[in-house]
Design an enzyme around this catalytic site. Structure first.
Site, PDB file in Angstrom:
ATOM      1  CG  HIS A  71      35.491 -46.226  40.520  1.00 39.52           C
ATOM      2  ND1 HIS A  71      34.710 -46.369  41.647  1.00 39.52           N
ATOM      3  CD2 HIS A  71      36.326 -47.291  40.493  1.00 39.52           C
ATOM      4  CE1 HIS A  71      35.066 -47.490  42.281  1.00 39.52           C
ATOM      5  NE2 HIS A  71      36.033 -48.061  41.588  1.00 39.52           N
ATOM      6  CE1 TYR A 130      32.866 -49.321  44.154  1.00 39.36           C
ATOM      7  CE2 TYR A 130      30.555 -49.859  43.790  1.00 39.36           C
ATOM      8  CZ  TYR A 130      31.889 -50.188  43.681  1.00 39.36           C
ATOM      9  OH  TYR A 130      32.264 -51.373  43.094  1.00 39.36           O
TER      10      TYR A 130
END
Length: 313
Positions: free
Chosen positions: A291, A241
């Site tokens: 990430h 995400y």
């Protein structure tokens, strides 16, 4: 002759006064009567095919309390971020949340005018930058996670209007600052409701703040649909995400007419770290398990190249 000179001096002083007034904030505006503000124009920008394929102006950044309207694919993706759902029921969580906070009925901003926004990341490259006054000149100043201001004002500014956080990065906020919750998991919604009421939730995958000092009427909660939109359309599923910083930047793109970005990426020596830390492990923050910093940084550079943001390196 003397009278003429006096007249010229008076006219010059009046002109200087008018110029000064044009740069001053309104007396009741943020930062008091002596804060310089950006009087930036907001000319229209032609959308490239690249930008148009990613930017969707119809996406609502905030959770508005209408959980049944979240698409099923959004809910499924979001619940998986927390791991096994263990029978999580979203509707009761939403109901509890908006029993603590007033549910917004629409966008929390006026889209008219030309709002200038500074998104201030936590990169070590801010050290010695002297960007503080430039950052404070914006209408909104967005910060995230454990960003520190005290002691770093010359480089990072003094003002904060919106502070993005999640339970594990929560900090207390000064009065008048919006707490913007980034709910990477449903447990984040339960935590923020608890942190402003019972204080019963003290642990997620680590210990978290039992209570948070912040204005209850200024709490904003990002929609899971907004997070999935960034994940799908912008980072294109790189990482699990998007990061808090990149999420704040996309929030600014959707709510501000001019966006300036500070404190993202490596420092001048190529090291990735926070500006308030001693950099013992160069590159430690380049790659994480969730990430993709390089993908996000390349998107920031592309947005700057297309004139969508001003990127201060």
């Amino acid at each position: 002759m003397l009278c003429q000179r006096r007249t010229q001096v008076v006219l010059a002083l009046c002109l200087l006064l008018l110029l000064w007034q044009s740069f001053r904030a309104p007396p009741d505006g943020p930062g008091g009567p002596f804060r310089l503000v950006l009087r930036a124009r907001c000319p229209g920008t032609n959308s490239s095919a690249w930008f148009s394929a990613r930017y969707d102006p119809a996406v609502e950044p905030l959770l508005l309390g209408r959980a049944p309207e979240l698409p099923a694919e959004v809910v499924q993706w979001w619940l998986r971020l927390q791991g096994p759902s263990r029978g999580v029921q979203l509707q009761p969580i939403i109901q509890q949340l908006f029993s603590v906070f007033p549910a917004p009925t629409g966008s929390a901003w006026d889209p008219s005018g030309c709002r200038t926004c500074a998104v201030v990341g936590n990169s070590g490259q801010l050290q010695g930058s002297g960007h503080g006054p430039r950052i404070d000149a914006h209408d909104w100043v967005l910060r995230m996670n454990r960003a520190k201001v005290t002691g770093f004002e010359l480089d990072v500014g003094r003002r904060t209007t919106h502070h993005f956080m999640y339970p594990e990065s929560a900090v207390n906020l000064a009065p008048g600052t919006h707490l913007v919750l980034v709910p990477f998991k449903p447990l984040g919604l339960q935590w923020v409701a608890s942190a402003f009421s019972t204080g019963e939730l003290t642990r997620t995958y680590m210990r978290v703040k039992r209570f948070v000092r912040a204005d209850r009427d200024k709490v904003l909660i990002l929609s899971p649909a907004f997070l999935k939109y960034i994940h799908d359309s912008w980072t294109q599923r790189h990482g699990r995400y998007p990061s808090t910083g990149f999420t704040a930047l996309l929030f600014a793109l959707h709510t501000c007419q001019r966006v300036s970005v500070f404190g993202f990426g490596a420092d001048s020596e190529g090291n990735w770290h926070h500006y308030w830390e001693k950099n013992r492990w160069p590159g430690a923050f380049r790659r994480t398990r969730v990430h993709d910093a390089e993908v996000e940084f390349s998107l920031i550079e592309r947005l700057a190249a297309e004139g969508r943001i001003l990127f201060y390196k």
